[in-house]
Design a protein around this motif. Structure first.
Motif, mmCIF file in Angstrom:
data_model
loop_
_atom_site.group_PDB
_atom_site.id
_atom_site.type_symbol
_atom_site.label_atom_id
_atom_site.label_comp_id
_atom_site.label_asym_id
_atom_site.label_seq_id
_atom_site.Cartn_x
_atom_site.Cartn_y
_atom_site.Cartn_z
ATOM 1 N N VAL A 89 0.877 -1.169 0.000
ATOM 2 C CA VAL A 89 0.000 0.000 0.000
ATOM 3 C C VAL A 89 0.911 1.213 0.000
ATOM 4 C CG1 VAL A 89 -1.832 1.258 1.195
ATOM 5 C CG2 VAL A 89 -1.733 -1.243 1.347
ATOM 6 N N TYR A 90 0.662 2.136 -0.940
ATOM 7 C CA TYR A 90 1.471 3.340 -1.084
ATOM 8 C C TYR A 90 0.585 4.559 -0.879
ATOM 9 C CZ TYR A 90 4.481 0.135 -3.726
ATOM 10 O OH TYR A 90 5.260 -0.934 -4.130
ATOM 11 N N ALA A 91 1.144 5.581 -0.220
ATOM 12 C CA ALA A 91 0.392 6.824 0.003
ATOM 13 C C ALA A 91 1.369 7.969 0.216
ATOM 14 C CB ALA A 91 -0.505 6.681 1.222
ATOM 15 N N LYS A 92 0.811 9.159 0.288
ATOM 16 C CA LYS A 92 1.591 10.331 0.680
ATOM 17 C C LYS A 92 1.552 10.412 2.212
ATOM 18 C CE LYS A 92 1.034 13.165 -3.390
ATOM 19 N NZ LYS A 92 2.380 13.581 -3.670
ATOM 20 N N PRO A 93 2.558 11.016 2.822
ATOM 21 C CA PRO A 93 2.562 11.117 4.289
ATOM 22 C C PRO A 93 1.318 11.796 4.859
ATOM 23 C CG PRO A 93 4.705 11.734 3.416
ATOM 24 C CD PRO A 93 3.772 11.575 2.235
ATOM 25 N N SER A 94 0.706 12.686 4.095
ATOM 26 C CA SER A 94 -0.448 13.435 4.592
ATOM 27 C C SER A 94 -1.779 12.697 4.415
ATOM 28 C CB SER A 94 -0.535 14.779 3.862
ATOM 29 O OG SER A 94 -0.669 14.557 2.465
ATOM 30 N N ASP A 95 -1.775 11.559 3.716
ATOM 31 C CA ASP A 95 -3.031 10.838 3.486
ATOM 32 C C ASP A 95 -3.591 10.300 4.799
ATOM 33 O OD1 ASP A 95 -3.059 11.350 0.786
ATOM 34 O OD2 ASP A 95 -2.171 9.427 0.230
ATOM 35 N N LYS A 96 -4.811 10.712 5.108
ATOM 36 C CA LYS A 96 -5.464 10.264 6.338
ATOM 37 C C LYS A 96 -6.010 8.852 6.144
ATOM 38 C CE LYS A 96 -6.885 14.887 7.827
ATOM 39 N NZ LYS A 96 -5.572 15.295 8.041
ATOM 40 N N GLY A 97 -5.976 8.061 7.191
ATOM 41 C CA GLY A 97 -6.520 6.718 7.132
ATOM 42 C C GLY A 97 -5.585 5.679 6.543
ATOM 43 N N PHE A 98 -4.322 6.053 6.325
ATOM 44 C CA PHE A 98 -3.374 5.122 5.706
ATOM 45 C C PHE A 98 -3.206 3.847 6.519
ATOM 46 C CE2 PHE A 98 0.926 3.392 5.633
ATOM 47 C CZ PHE A 98 0.991 2.954 4.323
ATOM 48 N N ALA A 99 -2.940 3.973 7.807
ATOM 49 C CA ALA A 99 -2.685 2.789 8.645
ATOM 50 C C ALA A 99 -3.884 1.849 8.631
ATOM 51 C CB ALA A 99 -2.336 3.208 10.070
ATOM 52 N N GLU A 100 -5.076 2.392 8.748
ATOM 53 C CA GLU A 100 -6.276 1.566 8.744
ATOM 54 C C GLU A 100 -6.489 0.896 7.394
ATOM 55 O OE1 GLU A 100 -6.233 4.829 9.625
ATOM 56 O OE2 GLU A 100 -6.479 4.693 11.790
#
Length: 112
Positions: A89-100
């Motif tokens: 799973v890839y995201a930007k540091p500011s993306d909310k809900g990444f861990a979930e």
């Protein structure tokens, strides 16, 4: 890997068939290092630990979380006989809900 847009996470599942005389753990470790290099991440920016995949053996699955100034990623590599799988799973540091989102995606994987 595609660049992530604001608020957009990318999910991926890949597999590698390992030649009969090759070491699955060595290839998994090389794949892990290549994945970190693609994000320009150092070991200091990672946390790695065993991860249980439904129906599998935790000693055969490795999870790595990565946080850099420009990326967040969560990877799991798991080995079945002569096949290595990678869930990411890839995201930007500011993306909310990444861990979930990452935990939901990876916890939904069933051992082949």
């Amino acid at each position: 890997m595609q660049a992530c847009e604001a608020g957009k996470m990318n999910f991926a599942l890949a597999e590698l068939n390992v030649p009969p005389n090759a070491s699955t753990k060595e290839l998994r470790d090389s794949w892990r290092l290549a994945s970190l290099a693609s994000l320009q991440a150092t070991e200091a920016q990672t946390i790695s630990e065993p991860r249980l995949i439904k129906g599998g053996n935790p000693s055969q699955a490795l999870m790595t979380r990565v946080t850099t100034n420009t990326h967040r990623a969560q990877f799991v590599w798991f080995i079945t006989e002569q096949t290595i799988y990678q869930a990411a799973v890839y995201a930007k540091p500011s993306d909310k809900g990444f861990a979930e989102a990452a935990d939901t995606f990876i916890s939904g994987i069933q051992w082949p």
